[in-house]
Design a protein around this motif. Structure first.
Motif, short mmCIF file in Angstrom:
data_model
loop_
_atom_site.label_atom_id
_atom_site.label_comp_id
_atom_site.label_asym_id
_atom_site.label_seq_id
_atom_site.Cartn_x
_atom_site.Cartn_y
_atom_site.Cartn_z
N GLU A 94 0.81 -1.21 0.00
CA GLU A 94 0.00 0.00 0.00
C GLU A 94 0.85 1.27 0.00
O GLU A 94 0.62 2.18 -0.79
CB GLU A 94 -0.94 0.00 1.20
CG GLU A 94 -2.02 -1.04 1.11
CD GLU A 94 -2.88 -1.13 2.36
OE1 GLU A 94 -2.65 -0.35 3.32
OE2 GLU A 94 -3.78 -1.97 2.39
N ASP A 95 1.84 1.35 0.91
CA ASP A 95 2.62 2.58 1.09
C ASP A 95 3.61 2.83 -0.04
O ASP A 95 3.81 3.96 -0.45
CB ASP A 95 3.40 2.53 2.41
CG ASP A 95 2.51 2.49 3.63
OD1 ASP A 95 1.30 2.74 3.50
OD2 ASP A 95 3.03 2.21 4.72
N VAL A 96 4.25 1.79 -0.53
CA VAL A 96 5.32 1.95 -1.51
C VAL A 96 4.83 1.69 -2.93
O VAL A 96 5.06 2.48 -3.83
CB VAL A 96 6.52 1.05 -1.17
CG1 VAL A 96 7.62 1.21 -2.20
CG2 VAL A 96 7.05 1.36 0.23
N LEU A 97 4.14 0.57 -3.12
CA LEU A 97 3.70 0.20 -4.47
C LEU A 97 2.39 0.84 -4.88
O LEU A 97 2.07 0.88 -6.07
CB LEU A 97 3.57 -1.32 -4.57
CG LEU A 97 4.85 -2.12 -4.29
CD1 LEU A 97 4.55 -3.61 -4.36
CD2 LEU A 97 5.95 -1.72 -5.23
N GLY A 98 1.61 1.31 -3.91
CA GLY A 98 0.33 1.93 -4.22
C GLY A 98 -0.75 0.93 -4.57
O GLY A 98 -1.71 1.25 -5.26
N ILE A 99 -0.60 -0.29 -4.09
CA ILE A 99 -1.58 -1.34 -4.35
C ILE A 99 -2.42 -1.52 -3.09
O ILE A 99 -1.91 -1.93 -2.05
CB ILE A 99 -0.89 -2.67 -4.71
CG1 ILE A 99 -0.05 -2.49 -5.96
CG2 ILE A 99 -1.91 -3.77 -4.88
CD1 ILE A 99 0.82 -3.67 -6.27
N LEU A 105 -2.62 -7.09 -5.67
CA LEU A 105 -1.42 -7.67 -5.09
C LEU A 105 -1.19 -9.07 -5.65
O LEU A 105 -0.08 -9.41 -6.03
CB LEU A 105 -1.50 -7.70 -3.57
CG LEU A 105 -0.31 -8.30 -2.84
CD1 LEU A 105 0.97 -7.54 -3.16
CD2 LEU A 105 -0.54 -8.32 -1.35
N HIS A 106 -2.23 -9.86 -5.69
CA HIS A 106 -2.10 -11.21 -6.24
C HIS A 106 -1.68 -11.17 -7.72
O HIS A 106 -0.85 -11.98 -8.14
CB HIS A 106 -3.41 -11.99 -6.09
CG HIS A 106 -3.68 -12.42 -4.68
ND1 HIS A 106 -2.99 -13.45 -4.08
CD2 HIS A 106 -4.53 -11.95 -3.75
CE1 HIS A 106 -3.41 -13.60 -2.84
NE2 HIS A 106 -4.35 -12.69 -2.61
N GLU A 107 -2.23 -10.25 -8.48
CA GLU A 107 -1.85 -10.13 -9.89
C GLU A 107 -0.38 -9.76 -10.01
O GLU A 107 0.34 -10.30 -10.86
CB GLU A 107 -2.72 -9.09 -10.59
CG GLU A 107 -4.16 -9.53 -10.81
CD GLU A 107 -5.03 -8.43 -11.34
OE1 GLU A 107 -4.54 -7.29 -11.54
OE2 GLU A 107 -6.22 -8.68 -11.54
N LEU A 108 0.09 -8.85 -9.16
CA LEU A 108 1.49 -8.45 -9.20
C LEU A 108 2.42 -9.60 -8.83
O LEU A 108 3.40 -9.86 -9.50
CB LEU A 108 1.73 -7.27 -8.25
CG LEU A 108 3.17 -6.77 -8.17
CD1 LEU A 108 3.57 -6.12 -9.49
CD2 LEU A 108 3.34 -5.80 -7.04
N VAL A 109 2.07 -10.31 -7.77
CA VAL A 109 2.90 -11.45 -7.33
C VAL A 109 2.89 -12.55 -8.38
O VAL A 109 3.92 -13.14 -8.67
CB VAL A 109 2.41 -11.98 -5.96
CG1 VAL A 109 3.12 -13.28 -5.58
CG2 VAL A 109 2.64 -10.92 -4.88
N ASP A 110 1.74 -12.82 -8.96
CA ASP A 110 1.66 -13.87 -9.98
C ASP A 110 2.45 -13.49 -11.23
O ASP A 110 2.97 -14.36 -11.93
CB ASP A 110 0.20 -14.13 -10.37
CG ASP A 110 -0.57 -14.83 -9.26
OD1 ASP A 110 0.09 -15.40 -8.35
OD2 ASP A 110 -1.80 -14.80 -9.29
N ALA A 111 2.57 -12.20 -11.51
CA ALA A 111 3.29 -11.76 -12.70
C ALA A 111 4.80 -11.84 -12.54
O ALA A 111 5.53 -11.85 -13.53
CB ALA A 111 2.89 -10.32 -13.04
N THR A 112 5.28 -11.92 -11.30
CA THR A 112 6.74 -11.95 -11.09
C THR A 112 7.29 -13.33 -10.99
O THR A 112 6.71 -14.30 -10.89
CB THR A 112 7.14 -11.19 -9.82
OG1 THR A 112 6.47 -11.73 -8.71
CG2 THR A 112 6.85 -9.73 -9.98
#
Length: 112
Positions: A94-99, A105-112
């Motif tokens: 939330e604070d750094v990535l703005g998610i 968050l799940h989409e971001l983690v799954d994409a990496t």
């Protein structure tokens, strides 16, 4: 054509980028080079020991220069400006990535 850096997604991300640039460029190579470093070091230690919710709330009300000083000290002492989010993945997202949403968050983690 000269490309410009993408605008940071959050205030903290922008401040962390400033902190990394200060250290990586050699402007600040030791903790004693940080303005008011003893007070800032004490503040960093108190924040690190505080509960994640309290820490995050405190960072939101501090002025930008103070937060940059704290992140520079964190980078110099721990090798990362993100030490204050070690125990809170949600807070970092939330604070750094703005998610803010778990789906994002799940989409971001799954994409990496």
């Amino acid at each position: 054509m000269v490309t410009t850096a993408a605008r940071p997604r959050t205030r903290i991300a922008g401040l962390a980028a400033r902190a990394r640039n200060i250290v990586d460029s050699g402007l600040c190579t030791r903790t004693s080079a940080v303005p008011n470093w003893l007070a800032r070091l004490d503040q960093l230690e108190h924040l690190t020991a505080a509960a994640a919710a309290d820490r995050r709330a405190t960072l939101q009300i501090l002025d930008d220069d103070t937060v940059v000083d704290l992140l520079v000290l964190s980078y110099l002492r721990h090798g990362t400006p993100y030490r204050l989010w070690d125990d809170t993945l949600t807070g970092f997202a939330e604070d750094v990535l703005g998610i803010a949403a778990w789906v994002e968050l799940h989409e971001l983690v799954d994409a990496t």
